[in-house]
Scaffold this motif. Sequence first.
Motif, PDB file in Angstrom:
ATOM      1  N   ASP A 129      19.876 -31.421  12.334  1.00 38.57           N
ATOM      2  CA  ASP A 129      19.010 -32.223  13.198  1.00 38.57           C
ATOM      3  C   ASP A 129      18.503 -31.317  14.312  1.00 38.57           C
ATOM      4  O   ASP A 129      19.262 -30.961  15.218  1.00 38.57           O
ATOM      5  CB  ASP A 129      19.801 -33.405  13.761  1.00 38.57           C
ATOM      6  N   LEU A 130      17.235 -30.918  14.229  1.00 39.74           N
ATOM      7  CA  LEU A 130      16.652 -29.970  15.171  1.00 39.74           C
ATOM      8  C   LEU A 130      15.893 -30.740  16.236  1.00 39.74           C
ATOM      9  O   LEU A 130      14.865 -31.359  15.963  1.00 39.74           O
ATOM     10  CB  LEU A 130      15.725 -28.997  14.436  1.00 39.74           C
ATOM     11  N   VAL A 131      16.406 -30.727  17.461  1.00 42.77           N
ATOM     12  CA  VAL A 131      15.865 -31.535  18.548  1.00 42.77           C
ATOM     13  C   VAL A 131      15.345 -30.618  19.650  1.00 42.77           C
ATOM     14  O   VAL A 131      15.986 -29.636  20.018  1.00 42.77           O
ATOM     15  CB  VAL A 131      16.941 -32.478  19.118  1.00 42.77           C
ATOM     16  N   GLY A 132      14.183 -30.955  20.183  1.00 46.38           N
ATOM     17  CA  GLY A 132      13.595 -30.155  21.254  1.00 46.38           C
ATOM     18  C   GLY A 132      12.207 -30.617  21.641  1.00 46.38           C
ATOM     19  O   GLY A 132      11.795 -30.468  22.790  1.00 46.38           O
ATOM     20  N   HIS A 133      11.464 -31.176  20.668  1.00 42.25           N
ATOM     21  CA  HIS A 133      10.149 -31.710  20.989  1.00 42.25           C
ATOM     22  C   HIS A 133      10.281 -32.893  21.949  1.00 42.25           C
ATOM     23  O   HIS A 133      11.230 -33.666  21.874  1.00 42.25           O
ATOM     24  CB  HIS A 133       9.421 -32.156  19.717  1.00 42.25           C
ATOM     25  N   GLU A 134       9.301 -33.043  22.811  1.00 43.50           N
ATOM     26  CA  GLU A 134       9.325 -34.107  23.811  1.00 43.50           C
ATOM     27  C   GLU A 134       8.612 -35.363  23.340  1.00 43.50           C
ATOM     28  O   GLU A 134       8.789 -36.429  23.922  1.00 43.50           O
ATOM     29  CB  GLU A 134       8.696 -33.600  25.106  1.00 43.50           C
ATOM     30  N   PHE A 135       7.784 -35.228  22.310  1.00 50.48           N
ATOM     31  CA  PHE A 135       7.114 -36.384  21.719  1.00 50.48           C
ATOM     32  C   PHE A 135       7.196 -36.273  20.198  1.00 50.48           C
ATOM     33  O   PHE A 135       7.828 -35.367  19.667  1.00 50.48           O
ATOM     34  CB  PHE A 135       5.660 -36.472  22.197  1.00 50.48           C
ATOM     35  N   ALA A 136       6.556 -37.195  19.502  1.00 47.76           N
ATOM     36  CA  ALA A 136       6.649 -37.278  18.047  1.00 47.76           C
ATOM     37  C   ALA A 136       6.271 -35.960  17.371  1.00 47.76           C
ATOM     38  O   ALA A 136       5.365 -35.253  17.811  1.00 47.76           O
ATOM     39  CB  ALA A 136       5.740 -38.399  17.537  1.00 47.76           C
ATOM     40  N   VAL A 137       6.973 -35.651  16.301  1.00 53.28           N
ATOM     41  CA  VAL A 137       6.688 -34.464  15.493  1.00 53.28           C
ATOM     42  C   VAL A 137       5.631 -34.834  14.459  1.00 53.28           C
ATOM     43  O   VAL A 137       5.839 -35.727  13.635  1.00 53.28           O
ATOM     44  CB  VAL A 137       7.958 -33.951  14.798  1.00 53.28           C
ATOM     45  N   ARG A 138       4.505 -34.149  14.520  1.00 55.69           N
ATOM     46  CA  ARG A 138       3.365 -34.497  13.663  1.00 55.69           C
ATOM     47  C   ARG A 138       3.403 -33.827  12.303  1.00 55.69           C
ATOM     48  O   ARG A 138       2.961 -34.386  11.317  1.00 55.69           O
ATOM     49  CB  ARG A 138       2.057 -34.138  14.373  1.00 55.69           C
ATOM     50  N   ARG A 139       3.919 -32.585  12.264  1.00 56.19           N
ATOM     51  CA  ARG A 139       3.949 -31.882  10.976  1.00 56.19           C
ATOM     52  C   ARG A 139       5.096 -30.880  10.966  1.00 56.19           C
ATOM     53  O   ARG A 139       5.406 -30.243  11.977  1.00 56.19           O
ATOM     54  CB  ARG A 139       2.631 -31.163  10.723  1.00 56.19           C
TER      55      ARG A 139
END
Length: 382
Positions: A286-296
């Motif tokens: 589970d790779l977490v770090g983006h602040e909003f939705a992951v688009r691709r």
Amino acid sequence: MLAFRTKGYNGYGVQYSPFFDNKIAVATSANYGLVGNGRLFILGIEPNGNIQEQISWETQDGLFDVAWSEIHENQVVTASGDGSIKLFDLTVGQFPVMNWKEHQREVFSVKWNPVDKTSFVSSSWDGSIKIWTPQRPDSLLTLNPASIDYTTRATNPAAQSSTHLPPLSHQQAHQQSAQINTANCIYSAQFSPHSPSMLISCNGASKVQIWDIRAPNPLQMQYVAHGGLEALSCDWNKYKSTVVASGGTDKSVRVWDLRMISKIDQPLVTSPMAASHVRGPTPLNDLVGHEFAVRRVQWSPHNAKELLSTSYDMTARVWTDESDERARFLNTNKGGLQGVFGSHKEFVIGCDYSLWGEPGWVATTGWDEMVYVWDSKRLPRG
């Protein structure tokens, strides 16, 4: 870093040519894809590092994705907001050489079959996946997850008869968005790089689905990937046939080993699961770090442990997946963020790895009307 501006058009999809190291196709839409035309750009990277437009076509509706043909070096297929799929030839100006119109709503993805190479797949907001070949005016096969999705059947029976709905333009669809259920929207579908008949797809109901189009019951597996929130992208690992990745509106990039997920023996589920059971299986990583939705999300074609993701947080990120599918419960270091590309000033939508030259070069595009080509190995950690 190299840059090109798609002036007046916001980027959605980008892909390197599988035949030439200096050609990139970019699918764009005017007005952020909400209303107006689209434009397909074919860009050339010159020896001095400049990026120049080689040819472009304007379309009547926005373009959301693009895929190069695997057998014809001059042909590109696009996904359009009006439900159409168009095939363009670089040697033929002004108009597409083929135009298909079977989808009833926006087409969100097109991907060429990297193994068979004679066909490609599309996915749409109408809840269907279609297989095509340029040699035929009609699709070869239609897959409809909604017809076997008990959760949707119970909550939205009208969605099961999407093929009977009148075609809606992209503009009309957004005007009626308040009445539209996106649970059946299939944001991405693509063939496996390991088998000519296997596909992966993901949808607005948080499901990742595995298909085998040669099987009597094509849907082989489906699972909740992002805790009930929309799954916006998925991709096969290029080196491990049972490992896939997905990205969703929960801001995470998740890595899955399909051998650790229960297979569907009978695709039609007759006893609905309790609504609270939306957690789904446990991901391999589970790779977490983006602040909003992951688009691709996209796996590297050069490194089995590297992934690239784009997000509505205006960044593209490079990840390392150190999980070991052979010793899942012994993992102590599963890797993580390797670098952040922050030059975009708006949502970053499309991305692609270059197949050529020194491994690590990628292209990204987004709503800031920019296409950037950059080296993923030389990024700050953010």
